[in-house]
Design an enzyme around this catalytic site. Structure first.
Site, PDB file in Angstrom:
ATOM      1  N   LYS A  48       0.856  -1.090   0.170  1.00  0.00           N
ATOM      2  CA  LYS A  48       0.098   0.090   0.430  1.00  0.00           C
ATOM      3  C   LYS A  48       0.499   1.459  -0.675  1.00  0.00           C
ATOM      4  CE  LYS A  48      -4.200  -2.222   0.231  1.00  0.00           C
ATOM      5  NZ  LYS A  48      -5.245  -2.116  -0.914  1.00  0.00           N
ATOM      6  N   ASP A  49       1.952   0.970   0.488  1.00  0.00           N
ATOM      7  CA  ASP A  49       3.143   2.386  -0.001  1.00  0.00           C
ATOM      8  C   ASP A  49       3.034   3.086  -1.618  1.00  0.00           C
ATOM      9  OD1 ASP A  49       3.823   1.835   3.076  1.00  0.00           O
ATOM     10  OD2 ASP A  49       5.879   1.682   1.723  1.00  0.00           O
TER      11      ASP A  49
END
Length: 346
Positions: A48-49
């Site tokens: 999700k970064d």
């Protein structure tokens, strides 16, 4: 000549370019070659970064996000952590609406990263005002100077992976990938990655992983939303009780459903065999491969890439807790807790 200090400007420079690691022990009896794209190597320990950084920077470029603004997001935990991390570096406030299904570890991490967290009941309909979708939407509407990431319905979610994860996997496999196995929640990871890979080679088979209690597999097969498919399940960040527009179902060849219990044990197996401390959805992804292997999906020429989305440290109070596993009834005659017992020396 004076040597320059070799350092990154901040943690955001470390997002992406995660390693591809061959799975030798857990796949030793399987046909083909299996490789894990280990997203825990991102600075925020999850895939999700990529979307947090990409969506926020796109909002900045378009003038949607300005200094002093607040970022609002709906999350099962990982996106929230990534958004909070990016917000710290870029100087934004962060408010997160989180599902109560999220592990205590994840919620504590979000607070530790300076985010204001609203914990919302997990087992309510998506349009219920108490759902984390509606809570985030309401906060955004009521707060001037806020930007709602809205990962489930944001095409930039796919674009982030089209521009990073897909090219990385293609390069790392020298174009020899035959299968991509990935969990589907918002669908951004599998859709964006698949779009790039299919453009390079349309014969690459894309297989999504869904949970029992989720509507995604049936929707993919029928294009009909069936609310009768929905019931509570434990895996976080996998499956949905709505149809996210961030999922391009046309890019996915088929879905495989996995159970909570088998996914939990499989995650623990990965940690004990490969030395990779992976999260719940990584166990789900490998569980799907185990089922596909039995079905004869792979042969000696298969080069299978599986995305392991996050790190096991986010599940210490869940799948890596013997007490939690016992409470769920996940220890039985096949999967006993004896191997995990701790002996106290007196």
């Amino acid at each position: 000549m004076e040597q320059k200090i070799n350092a990154y400007d901040n943690v955001l420079d470390l997002v992406g370019n995660t390693p591809l690691i061959k799975l030798s022990k857990i796949a030793k009896n399987f046909k083909g070659n299996f490789y894990a794209k280990v997203e825990a190597f991102n600075p925020g320990h999850s895939t999700k970064d990529r979307i947090a950084l990409y969506i926020i920077e796109q909002a900045e470029k378009k003038g949607i996000l300005k200094p002093g603004d607040t970022i609002v997001e709906t999350t099962s935990g990982n996106t929230g952590f990534s958004v909070a991390m990016v917000s710290i570096i870029k100087g934004y406030d962060c408010i997160l609406a989180v599902s109560s299904k999220s592990s205590k570890d994840k919620i504590d991490m979000l607070r530790a990263m300076g985010a204001k967290v609203y914990v919302c009941p997990a087992h309510v309909k998506a349009d219920d005002p108490r759902s984390y979708y509606q809570v985030a939407k309401r906060i955004h509407e009521e707060m001037k100077g806020s930007v709602y990431i809205n990962q489930y319905f944001n095409e930039l979610n796919m674009d982030a992976h089209y521009n990073s994860t897909g090219p990385e996997i293609w390069k790392q496999t020298a174009g020899k990938i035959t299968h991509l196995i990935a969990c589907s929640g918002t669908g951004g990871t599998i859709s964006g990655t698949s779009k790039f890979l299919k453009e390079q080679n349309p014969n690459i088979k894309i297989i999504g992983v869904d949970a029992y209690g989720s509507v995604l597999k049936k929707y993919h097969e029928t294009r009909e939303f069936d609310s009768n498919e929905i019931y509570p399940y434990r895996i976080e960040g996998l499956g949905k009780n709505l149809i996210p527009t961030a999922t391009d179902f046309d890019l996915i060849d088929k879905f495989v459903k996995v159970t909570d219990e088998e996914s939990a044990h499989t995650a623990r197996d990965i940690s004990r065999t490969e030395g990779m401390f992976v999260g719940y959805t990584s166990g789900a992804a490998w569980q799907a491969i185990k089922q596909l292997e039995i079905e004869g999906e792979f042969d000696e020429h298969s080069n299978v890439v599986v995305i392991f989305p996050d790190h096991g440290s986010r599940y210490m109070s869940k799948i890596y807790s013997d007490d939690w596993m016992n409470e769920q009834g996940f220890f039985d005659s096949v999967n006993t807790e004896e191997e995990c017992k701790i002996e106290h020396v007196k």
